[in-house]
Design a protein around this motif. Structure first.
Motif, PDB file in Angstrom:
ATOM      1  N   LEU A  27       0.816  -1.213   0.000  1.00 33.35           N
ATOM      2  CA  LEU A  27       0.000   0.000   0.000  1.00 33.35           C
ATOM      3  C   LEU A  27       0.850   1.264   0.000  1.00 33.35           C
ATOM      4  O   LEU A  27       0.480   2.260  -0.622  1.00 33.35           O
ATOM      5  CB  LEU A  27      -0.954  -0.001   1.194  1.00 33.35           C
ATOM      6  N   VAL A  28       1.991   1.236   0.672  1.00 33.03           N
ATOM      7  CA  VAL A  28       2.898   2.392   0.643  1.00 33.03           C
ATOM      8  C   VAL A  28       3.426   2.594  -0.772  1.00 33.03           C
ATOM      9  O   VAL A  28       3.469   3.722  -1.286  1.00 33.03           O
ATOM     10  CB  VAL A  28       4.042   2.217   1.662  1.00 33.03           C
ATOM     11  N   LEU A  29       3.826   1.491  -1.426  1.00 32.66           N
ATOM     12  CA  LEU A  29       4.305   1.597  -2.814  1.00 32.66           C
ATOM     13  C   LEU A  29       3.191   2.090  -3.742  1.00 32.66           C
ATOM     14  O   LEU A  29       3.432   2.921  -4.620  1.00 32.66           O
ATOM     15  CB  LEU A  29       4.846   0.247  -3.289  1.00 32.66           C
ATOM     16  N   LEU A  30       1.978   1.596  -3.542  1.00 35.20           N
ATOM     17  CA  LEU A  30       0.845   2.056  -4.344  1.00 35.20           C
ATOM     18  C   LEU A  30       0.588   3.540  -4.121  1.00 35.20           C
ATOM     19  O   LEU A  30       0.313   4.280  -5.065  1.00 35.20           O
ATOM     20  CB  LEU A  30      -0.405   1.242  -4.018  1.00 35.20           C
ATOM     21  N   ALA A  31       0.691   3.991  -2.878  1.00 29.37           N
ATOM     22  CA  ALA A  31       0.492   5.414  -2.577  1.00 29.37           C
ATOM     23  C   ALA A  31       1.551   6.269  -3.265  1.00 29.37           C
ATOM     24  O   ALA A  31       1.252   7.366  -3.766  1.00 29.37           O
ATOM     25  CB  ALA A  31       0.519   5.645  -1.068  1.00 29.37           C
ATOM     26  N   ILE A  32       2.780   5.781  -3.327  1.00 34.61           N
ATOM     27  CA  ILE A  32       3.845   6.527  -4.014  1.00 34.61           C
ATOM     28  C   ILE A  32       3.546   6.623  -5.504  1.00 34.61           C
ATOM     29  O   ILE A  32       3.642   7.698  -6.105  1.00 34.61           O
ATOM     30  CB  ILE A  32       5.218   5.866  -3.747  1.00 34.61           C
ATOM     31  N   VAL A  33       3.157   5.507  -6.107  1.00 28.99           N
ATOM     32  CA  VAL A  33       2.833   5.509  -7.542  1.00 28.99           C
ATOM     33  C   VAL A  33       1.642   6.424  -7.818  1.00 28.99           C
ATOM     34  O   VAL A  33       1.647   7.216  -8.774  1.00 28.99           O
ATOM     35  CB  VAL A  33       2.550   4.064  -8.033  1.00 28.99           C
ATOM     36  N   ILE A  80      -5.878   5.350   1.364  1.00 35.72           N
ATOM     37  CA  ILE A  80      -4.700   4.661   1.891  1.00 35.72           C
ATOM     38  C   ILE A  80      -4.238   5.324   3.190  1.00 35.72           C
ATOM     39  O   ILE A  80      -3.884   4.644   4.158  1.00 35.72           O
ATOM     40  CB  ILE A  80      -3.579   4.615   0.837  1.00 35.72           C
ATOM     41  N   VAL A  81      -4.263   6.653   3.218  1.00 37.17           N
ATOM     42  CA  VAL A  81      -3.882   7.366   4.447  1.00 37.17           C
ATOM     43  C   VAL A  81      -4.837   6.996   5.580  1.00 37.17           C
ATOM     44  O   VAL A  81      -4.408   6.730   6.715  1.00 37.17           O
ATOM     45  CB  VAL A  81      -3.863   8.892   4.200  1.00 37.17           C
ATOM     46  N   PHE A 101     -10.136  -0.066   6.063  1.00 31.10           N
ATOM     47  CA  PHE A 101     -10.598   0.784   4.970  1.00 31.10           C
ATOM     48  C   PHE A 101     -12.023   1.242   5.266  1.00 31.10           C
ATOM     49  O   PHE A 101     -12.933   0.415   5.358  1.00 31.10           O
ATOM     50  CB  PHE A 101     -10.616   0.024   3.640  1.00 31.10           C
ATOM     51  N   PRO A 102     -12.237   2.540   5.410  1.00 30.51           N
ATOM     52  CA  PRO A 102     -13.610   3.016   5.614  1.00 30.51           C
ATOM     53  C   PRO A 102     -14.440   2.804   4.349  1.00 30.51           C
ATOM     54  O   PRO A 102     -14.008   3.121   3.241  1.00 30.51           O
ATOM     55  CB  PRO A 102     -13.446   4.511   5.905  1.00 30.51           C
ATOM     56  N   LEU A 103     -15.622   2.273   4.510  1.00 29.94           N
ATOM     57  CA  LEU A 103     -16.497   1.969   3.384  1.00 29.94           C
ATOM     58  C   LEU A 103     -16.894   3.229   2.618  1.00 29.94           C
ATOM     59  O   LEU A 103     -17.045   3.209   1.405  1.00 29.94           O
ATOM     60  CB  LEU A 103     -17.748   1.242   3.886  1.00 29.94           C
TER      61      LEU A 103
END
Length: 148
Positions: A26-32, A76-77, A86-88
């Motif tokens: 998820l951190v890598l996805l957030a960076i991308v 993600i944050v 994950f909030p719906l």
């Protein structure tokens, strides 16, 4: 005996390992997504600065793509801030934004536009139901421990 100890340690540590892999992913996805968000901002500025372009559909489509990236990053944050949950409501926000983008970009077929609008309506109704439902769930004991 040694096998049981190994199996017990494995069963305790395996979810932690999977959680670590998920967090790193998820951190890598957030960076991308952040890089793509910045790229979309430059595309958006380029469309604004171009004097000959009056295509408001393209302009709106890029604004909505920008907000989709923004909402995914925000989700993600929130995942990390809300103790790996994950909030719906963020999925509903993303769904509504994606459907609005589809209506703006692909509005050539009236039936598709009607279906996209119905999807938005269902998502809004779901969001409304989610907001009127109490967040704290009662304990399930009340159902089983009834006094005669």
């Amino acid at each position: 005996m040694n096998y049981k100890k190994f199996a017990g340690n494995f069963l305790v540590n395996f979810p932690k390992i999977l959680q670590g892999v998920l967090n790193i992913s998820l951190v890598l996805l957030a960076i991308v997504l952040s890089i793509l968000l910045g790229k979309e901002l430059f595309v958006f500025i380029d469309i604004l600065m171009e004097q000959e372009s009056n295509d408001y559909k393209l302009f709106l489509a890029h604004i909505l793509i920008f907000f989709l990236y923004f909402e995914f990053i925000t989700m993600i944050v929130k995942y990390f801030k809300e103790d790996y949950h994950f909030p719906l409501r963020y999925f509903i926000y993303i769904g509504i934004t994606a459907m609005v983008r589809l209506i703006i970009v692909d509005h050539g077929h009236p039936m598709n536009t009607l279906l996209y609008s119905l999807v938005i309506l269902v998502l809004i109704i779901g969001y409304f139901i989610m907001n009127i439902t109490p967040r704290d769930r009662p304990e399930s004991r009340w159902f089983f421990n009834r006094d005669p």
